[in-house]
Design an enzyme around this catalytic site. Structure first.
Site, PDB file in Angstrom:
ATOM      1  N   HIS A 129       0.827  -1.224   0.000  1.00  0.00           N
ATOM      2  CA  HIS A 129       0.000   0.000   0.000  1.00  0.00           C
ATOM      3  C   HIS A 129       0.863   1.278   0.000  1.00  0.00           C
ATOM      4  O   HIS A 129       0.524   2.264   0.635  1.00  0.00           O
ATOM      5  CB  HIS A 129      -1.018  -0.026   1.153  1.00  0.00           C
ATOM      6  CG  HIS A 129      -0.427  -0.190   2.525  1.00  0.00           C
ATOM      7  ND1 HIS A 129      -1.021  -0.947   3.511  1.00  0.00           N
ATOM      8  CD2 HIS A 129       0.680   0.337   3.084  1.00  0.00           C
ATOM      9  CE1 HIS A 129      -0.296  -0.886   4.604  1.00  0.00           C
ATOM     10  NE2 HIS A 129       0.735  -0.102   4.382  1.00  0.00           N
ATOM     11  N   HIS A 153      -1.054   4.784   9.776  1.00  0.00           N
ATOM     12  CA  HIS A 153       0.303   5.298   9.920  1.00  0.00           C
ATOM     13  C   HIS A 153       0.247   6.647  10.637  1.00  0.00           C
ATOM     14  O   HIS A 153       0.476   7.685  10.037  1.00  0.00           O
ATOM     15  CB  HIS A 153       0.973   5.457   8.566  1.00  0.00           C
ATOM     16  CG  HIS A 153       0.936   4.208   7.725  1.00  0.00           C
ATOM     17  ND1 HIS A 153      -0.189   3.795   7.050  1.00  0.00           N
ATOM     18  CD2 HIS A 153       1.876   3.274   7.472  1.00  0.00           C
ATOM     19  CE1 HIS A 153       0.078   2.656   6.408  1.00  0.00           C
ATOM     20  NE2 HIS A 153       1.314   2.331   6.654  1.00  0.00           N
ATOM     21  N   HIS A 198      10.742  -3.799   2.874  1.00  0.00           N
ATOM     22  CA  HIS A 198      11.171  -2.402   2.827  1.00  0.00           C
ATOM     23  C   HIS A 198      11.613  -1.944   4.203  1.00  0.00           C
ATOM     24  O   HIS A 198      11.127  -2.424   5.214  1.00  0.00           O
ATOM     25  CB  HIS A 198      10.098  -1.470   2.262  1.00  0.00           C
ATOM     26  CG  HIS A 198       8.821  -1.330   3.055  1.00  0.00           C
ATOM     27  ND1 HIS A 198       8.012  -2.378   3.388  1.00  0.00           N
ATOM     28  CD2 HIS A 198       8.202  -0.225   3.557  1.00  0.00           C
ATOM     29  CE1 HIS A 198       6.939  -1.927   4.055  1.00  0.00           C
ATOM     30  NE2 HIS A 198       7.040  -0.633   4.178  1.00  0.00           N
ATOM     31  N   GLU A 218       5.012  -5.554   8.110  1.00  0.00           N
ATOM     32  CA  GLU A 218       3.606  -5.294   7.729  1.00  0.00           C
ATOM     33  C   GLU A 218       2.944  -6.469   7.027  1.00  0.00           C
ATOM     34  O   GLU A 218       1.730  -6.636   7.089  1.00  0.00           O
ATOM     35  CB  GLU A 218       3.557  -4.161   6.691  1.00  0.00           C
ATOM     36  CG  GLU A 218       3.681  -2.792   7.212  1.00  0.00           C
ATOM     37  CD  GLU A 218       3.471  -1.775   6.083  1.00  0.00           C
ATOM     38  OE1 GLU A 218       3.202  -0.640   6.436  1.00  0.00           O
ATOM     39  OE2 GLU A 218       3.559  -2.102   4.886  1.00  0.00           O
TER      40      GLU A 218
HETATM   41 FE   FE2 Z   1       1.931   0.448   6.014  1.00  0.00          FE
END
Ligand code: FE2
Lengths: 281, 132
Positions: free
Chosen positions: A12, A59, A193, A240
């Site tokens: 996302h 977030h 990431h 995540e």
């Molecule tokens: Fe995220």
């Protein structure tokens, strides 16, 4: 009756939303990414879910360090796009399904998944980017959305196994819903990431590809992978991807991989997209 | 939670946002969070020090925030999703922030190049034992 018809996994990455919003999808950097999403868009246009349960993380938009819920479910009739620091994305308001959301909430809590129940929840890129990926730029989103927010920012995150079992409980909840409703479950976030620290920019594409193979055909093999292994191998933000287990748990043991696409990199991330259906439809 | 040794402390260049970091960085992060609101961004832009004075951050944290020392913010309990709100405020991209944290004088262009060529490799970056 309610029925889970499919699962979708997608990263996302906020830059994807920005590329859509600023009409950059045909630029050289973005074209291969958006071309790669096309088959998934076509697929969802055909299967037309009535409701998408979008498993995502916030977030620091709706929630903050003030209060951290491991699992939260959105029961409101609508959810506004959040201001993440540069004004809200100009995307349609996300329409919920309070009746089904409450049905799922009740079923989950009776099943001993102690959900946080949320009404006021502006939704950030974690939820709106997957919608843009699957549906493009419509006037209105073509389905209702039940946001299911998972804490993946504050250590300790829930385990992969817990997420997998939550997926199973969601399936049970949906299948006990008396109204005919086609439901798709989206698992979002990942793949590898790392946004922070001296190791920022880490990508581990080989690990991700193996992880995707296992998620599709042998989730039992990876559902006990430790937090430290995710942090080490897929970067501090790669963890995540545990949210994809909720999607996977809501499907049969045997699934058909309808579509899979990965692209390295999108922004700082190894992008992944996966479409799964139960073999026995 | 006690501030005990953790197996993830062995991962190089990585600040795992656990209870220790949460406790250290609470107000620093909550300051960053406040920048979600336009009126707060406006006020901070008008007078950074005055706006920051509303948050009980430590002197070290104040210095790191005002100097935009991105790595130091992480060391002092910052979480990237929060500190990135300050980077957004400055008009920085994630690649510019990544370069600034890389601690090797990397430019944004060099960071972007590293990403396009497959990102920072995992080999040599798994554990502090591997890196020199
Ligand atoms: Fe995220």
């Amino acid at each position: 009756m309610g029925k889970i018809i499919a699962g979708v996994g997608t990263s996302h990455i906020p830059a994807i939303g920005a590329a859509v919003d600023h009409n950059k999808t045909q630029e050289a950097y973005w074209k291969p990414v958006f071309d790669g999403m096309e088959p998934a868009k076509k697929w969802i246009e055909e299967v037309k879910p009535d409701v998408c349960i979008v498993v995502f993380n916030d977030h620091a938009s709706a929630f903050s360090l003030e209060s951290i819920s491991t699992f939260a479910i959105g029961v409101a009739p609508e959810f506004q796009p959040a201001d993440e620091g540069y004004g809200p994305r100009k995307v349609p308001v996300v329409k919920g399904n309070p009746e089904l959301a409450w049905h799922i909430t009740e079923s989950l809590i009776m099943d001993e998944f102690d959900m946080t129940i949320v009404n006021e929840m502006p939704v950030d890129h974690g939820l709106t980017v997957p919608l843009s990926i699957m549906f493009g730029q419509p006037e209105e989103w073509p389905c209702e959305v039940i946001p299911l927010c998972v804490n993946v920012i504050q250590y300790p995150q829930p385990t992969g196994n817990r997420c997998f079992n939550l997926g199973k409980a969601i399936r049970k909840a949906v299948e006990s819903y008396p109204k005919d409703t086609k439901v798709a479950v989206f698992g979002t976030g990942g793949l590898s990431h790392q946004l922070q620290g001296e190791r920022a920019g880490l990508i581990n594409a080989d690990y991700d590809e193996q992880w995707l193979d296992d998620l599709v055909s042998a989730p039992e093999k990876i559902k006990h992978t430790s937090h430290t292994e995710y942090l080490r191998e897929t970067g501090s933000e790669g963890i995540e991807a545990i949210m994809w287990f909720i999607m996977r748990g809501a499907l049969d043991e045997d699934v058909e991989q309808v579509y899979r696409f990965t692209h390295c990199p999108v922004s700082n991330t190894h992008y992944g997209l996966l479409v799964l259906e139960n073999k026995d439809k | 939670m006690t501030d005990q040794e953790r197996d993830y402390h062995d991962i190089p260049g990585t600040y795992v946002f656990d209870g220790t970091h949460y406790r250290k960085g609470y107000y620093l992060n909550m300051f960053c969070m406040s920048l979600n609101k336009q009126e707060n961004r406006d006020e901070f832009r008008k007078d950074e020090e005055a706006y920051l004075a509303k948050f009980p951050v430590t002197n070290e944290q104040r210095k790191a925030l005002l100097e935009r020392n991105w790595l130091e913010m992480l060391r002092l309990g910052g979480n990237i999703y929060y500190t990135f709100k300050l980077a957004i405020f400055d008009g920085m991209t994630m690649q510019a922030a990544g370069a600034a944290m890389s601690d090797s004088g990397m430019t944004e262009e060099e960071f972007k190049h590293m990403m396009i060529t497959g990102g920072r490799p995992i080999d040599g970056n798994r554990s502090k034992k591997e890196t020199k």
